[in-house]
Design a protein around this motif. Structure first.
Motif, PDB file in Angstrom:
ATOM      1  N   GLU A  78       0.839  -1.204   0.000  1.00  9.96           N
ATOM      2  CA  GLU A  78       0.000   0.000   0.000  1.00  9.96           C
ATOM      3  C   GLU A  78       0.876   1.257   0.000  1.00  9.96           C
ATOM      4  O   GLU A  78       1.882   1.332   0.701  1.00  9.96           O
ATOM      5  CB  GLU A  78      -0.901   0.002   1.236  1.00  9.96           C
ATOM      6  N   ARG A  79       0.461   2.220  -0.801  1.00  7.49           N
ATOM      7  CA  ARG A  79       1.209   3.476  -0.885  1.00  7.49           C
ATOM      8  C   ARG A  79       0.951   4.336   0.347  1.00  7.49           C
ATOM      9  O   ARG A  79      -0.179   4.419   0.839  1.00  7.49           O
ATOM     10  CB  ARG A  79       0.800   4.233  -2.147  1.00  7.49           C
ATOM     11  N   LYS A  80       2.004   4.978   0.852  1.00  6.70           N
ATOM     12  CA  LYS A  80       1.833   5.911   1.964  1.00  6.70           C
ATOM     13  C   LYS A  80       1.104   7.163   1.474  1.00  6.70           C
ATOM     14  O   LYS A  80       1.298   7.604   0.335  1.00  6.70           O
ATOM     15  CB  LYS A  80       3.192   6.317   2.543  1.00  6.70           C
ATOM     16  N   LYS A  81       0.273   7.702   2.332  1.00  5.25           N
ATOM     17  CA  LYS A  81      -0.463   8.910   1.979  1.00  5.25           C
ATOM     18  C   LYS A  81       0.465  10.116   1.985  1.00  5.25           C
ATOM     19  O   LYS A  81       1.238  10.323   2.919  1.00  5.25           O
ATOM     20  CB  LYS A  81      -1.617   9.138   2.954  1.00  5.25           C
ATOM     21  N   GLY A  82       0.381  10.913   0.911  1.00  2.00           N
ATOM     22  CA  GLY A  82       1.163  12.132   0.858  1.00  2.00           C
ATOM     23  C   GLY A  82       0.548  13.218   1.732  1.00  2.00           C
ATOM     24  O   GLY A  82      -0.596  13.110   2.190  1.00  2.00           O
ATOM     25  N   VAL A  83       1.303  14.242   1.986  1.00  2.00           N
ATOM     26  CA  VAL A  83       0.809  15.368   2.784  1.00  2.00           C
ATOM     27  C   VAL A  83      -0.313  16.074   2.019  1.00  2.00           C
ATOM     28  O   VAL A  83      -0.212  16.307   0.813  1.00  2.00           O
ATOM     29  CB  VAL A  83       1.942  16.367   3.075  1.00  2.00           C
ATOM     30  N   ASN A 134     -10.726  28.590   1.192  1.00  2.00           N
ATOM     31  CA  ASN A 134     -11.163  29.381   0.040  1.00  2.00           C
ATOM     32  C   ASN A 134     -10.838  28.707  -1.294  1.00  2.00           C
ATOM     33  O   ASN A 134     -10.776  29.356  -2.330  1.00  2.00           O
ATOM     34  CB  ASN A 134     -10.506  30.765   0.086  1.00  2.00           C
ATOM     35  N   GLU A 135     -10.609  27.364  -1.264  1.00  2.00           N
ATOM     36  CA  GLU A 135     -10.322  26.627  -2.497  1.00  2.00           C
ATOM     37  C   GLU A 135     -11.191  25.364  -2.553  1.00  2.00           C
ATOM     38  O   GLU A 135     -11.561  24.807  -1.520  1.00  2.00           O
ATOM     39  CB  GLU A 135      -8.846  26.202  -2.552  1.00  2.00           C
ATOM     40  N   HIS A 136     -11.521  24.926  -3.782  1.00  2.00           N
ATOM     41  CA  HIS A 136     -12.249  23.674  -3.939  1.00  2.00           C
ATOM     42  C   HIS A 136     -11.322  22.485  -3.690  1.00  2.00           C
ATOM     43  O   HIS A 136     -10.134  22.537  -3.986  1.00  2.00           O
ATOM     44  CB  HIS A 136     -12.828  23.561  -5.355  1.00  2.00           C
ATOM     45  N   GLY A 137     -11.878  21.412  -3.163  1.00  2.94           N
ATOM     46  CA  GLY A 137     -11.114  20.175  -2.991  1.00  2.94           C
ATOM     47  C   GLY A 137      -9.990  20.321  -1.979  1.00  2.94           C
ATOM     48  O   GLY A 137     -10.064  21.107  -1.028  1.00  2.94           O
ATOM     49  N   ILE A 138      -8.927  19.544  -2.206  1.00  2.33           N
ATOM     50  CA  ILE A 138      -7.761  19.584  -1.321  1.00  2.33           C
ATOM     51  C   ILE A 138      -6.485  19.617  -2.154  1.00  2.33           C
ATOM     52  O   ILE A 138      -6.484  19.260  -3.341  1.00  2.33           O
ATOM     53  CB  ILE A 138      -7.709  18.360  -0.374  1.00  2.33           C
ATOM     54  N   SER A 139      -5.409  20.059  -1.534  1.00  2.00           N
ATOM     55  CA  SER A 139      -4.093  20.047  -2.158  1.00  2.00           C
ATOM     56  C   SER A 139      -3.332  18.835  -1.639  1.00  2.00           C
ATOM     57  O   SER A 139      -3.193  18.652  -0.425  1.00  2.00           O
ATOM     58  CB  SER A 139      -3.340  21.343  -1.810  1.00  2.00           C
ATOM     59  N   VAL A 140      -2.861  17.974  -2.550  1.00  2.00           N
ATOM     60  CA  VAL A 140      -2.210  16.718  -2.161  1.00  2.00           C
ATOM     61  C   VAL A 140      -0.824  16.629  -2.776  1.00  2.00           C
ATOM     62  O   VAL A 140      -0.624  16.951  -3.952  1.00  2.00           O
ATOM     63  CB  VAL A 140      -3.046  15.500  -2.624  1.00  2.00           C
ATOM     64  N   THR A 151       1.586  14.657  -4.519  1.00  2.00           N
ATOM     65  CA  THR A 151       1.611  13.412  -5.308  1.00  2.00           C
ATOM     66  C   THR A 151       3.014  13.114  -5.838  1.00  2.00           C
ATOM     67  O   THR A 151       3.204  12.130  -6.559  1.00  2.00           O
ATOM     68  CB  THR A 151       0.635  13.511  -6.494  1.00  2.00           C
ATOM     69  N   GLU A 152       3.993  13.948  -5.498  1.00  2.00           N
ATOM     70  CA  GLU A 152       5.360  13.743  -5.968  1.00  2.00           C
ATOM     71  C   GLU A 152       6.044  12.621  -5.193  1.00  2.00           C
ATOM     72  O   GLU A 152       6.783  11.817  -5.761  1.00  2.00           O
ATOM     73  CB  GLU A 152       6.161  15.047  -5.847  1.00  2.00           C
ATOM     74  N   SER A 153       5.822  12.601  -3.883  1.00  2.00           N
ATOM     75  CA  SER A 153       6.449  11.564  -3.056  1.00  2.00           C
ATOM     76  C   SER A 153       5.710  10.248  -3.254  1.00  2.00           C
ATOM     77  O   SER A 153       4.487  10.196  -3.153  1.00  2.00           O
ATOM     78  CB  SER A 153       6.409  11.966  -1.578  1.00  2.00           C
ATOM     79  N   CYS A 154       6.457   9.189  -3.542  1.00  2.27           N
ATOM     80  CA  CYS A 154       5.839   7.877  -3.759  1.00  2.27           C
ATOM     81  C   CYS A 154       6.611   6.831  -2.957  1.00  2.27           C
ATOM     82  O   CYS A 154       7.629   6.304  -3.417  1.00  2.27           O
ATOM     83  CB  CYS A 154       5.833   7.527  -5.240  1.00  2.27           C
ATOM     84  N   PHE A 155       6.125   6.574  -1.762  1.00  3.00           N
ATOM     85  CA  PHE A 155       6.744   5.588  -0.880  1.00  3.00           C
ATOM     86  C   PHE A 155       5.662   4.623  -0.407  1.00  3.00           C
ATOM     87  O   PHE A 155       4.485   4.968  -0.370  1.00  3.00           O
ATOM     88  CB  PHE A 155       7.426   6.271   0.312  1.00  3.00           C
TER      89      PHE A 155
END
Length: 226
Positions: free
Chosen positions: A31-36, A42-48, A50-54
């Protein structure tokens, strides 16, 4: 798929009177670790990130059953098998598939194995689920064949990510915390076939090994497994 066998530290588990009917998690991606992530008001959705892949550790589940044996033989076989799993540190589980290169996993037992006995006259068999954890699932693997005792092998970490790496020599010895620029040698006490496992961020790691000789051959089986 060809015939499949399992070995613990080089010993066929069938020698303990134990067989594996099915294995889960052996060839699955961890399973991939969740990124920060962050949610802005004041923005739609979330900022994730996706660069780190561990990845997380690997969980392996083996569905096992025993040979048919007397009650006394049954208890002795299970005791011997559990003792083989209760080693200090990690032990090597080797998955051998006919027609393919074997895959080693450096694992530990989670301590659970609830055995369900089934009786047939004076003899019995048992079934149980065995859970093994591989804490360092990303690895590079070499096969070493030595034809004499006291033969050395060496691995050097030439360049790559500036992190720590662990080397498992396949005979129970380990060199932990190796860094870039280091070369580590190991002596095998007896002739045989061994599987060296190097764990860590190996994707962009450059390694070199000892040259082959009359008493030793080293072959890279897998540049990166996960």
């Amino acid at each position: 798929m060809g015939k499949v066998n399992y070995y613990i530290n080089g010993i066929d588990i069938r020698s303990y009177g134990v067989h594996v009917g099915a294995g889960k998690g052996l060839l699955s991606l961890p399973e991939r670790k969740k990124g920060v992530s962050h949610s802005y008001d004041n923005e739609h959705g979330i900022s994730v990130d996706t660069e780190s892949c561990f990845v997380k550790e690997r969980k392996i589940t083996l569905s096992c059953f025993t040979d048919k044996m007397t009650h006394s033989q049954f208890l002795t076989a299970l005791a011997d098998f559990k003792l083989a799993l209760m080693t200090g540190g990690l032990f090597q589980l080797l998955l051998s598939i006919e027609g393919a290169e074997p895959i080693p996993y450096m694992v530990y037992w989670d301590g659970k194995a609830d055995v369900t006995p089934k009786y047939n006259g004076s003899k019995q068999i048992g079934t149980f689920e065995l859970t093994l954890m591989e804490p360092e699932p990303v690895k590079r693997v070499w096969k070493v064949v030595t034809t004499a005792a006291e033969v050395q092998a060496e691995i050097s970490l030439s360049s790559g990510p500036s992190k720590y790496y662990n080397i498992y020599w396949g005979d129970g010895d380990t060199d932990p915390g190796i860094t870039i620029g280091e070369g580590v040698s190991h002596e095998y006490a007896s002739a045989g076939t061994y599987y060296i496992v190097l764990t860590g961020d190996v994707a962009n790691l450059v390694t070199t090994t000892s040259a082959n000789s009359a008493q030793r051959t080293i072959t890279q089986l897998w540049s990166q497994l996960l």
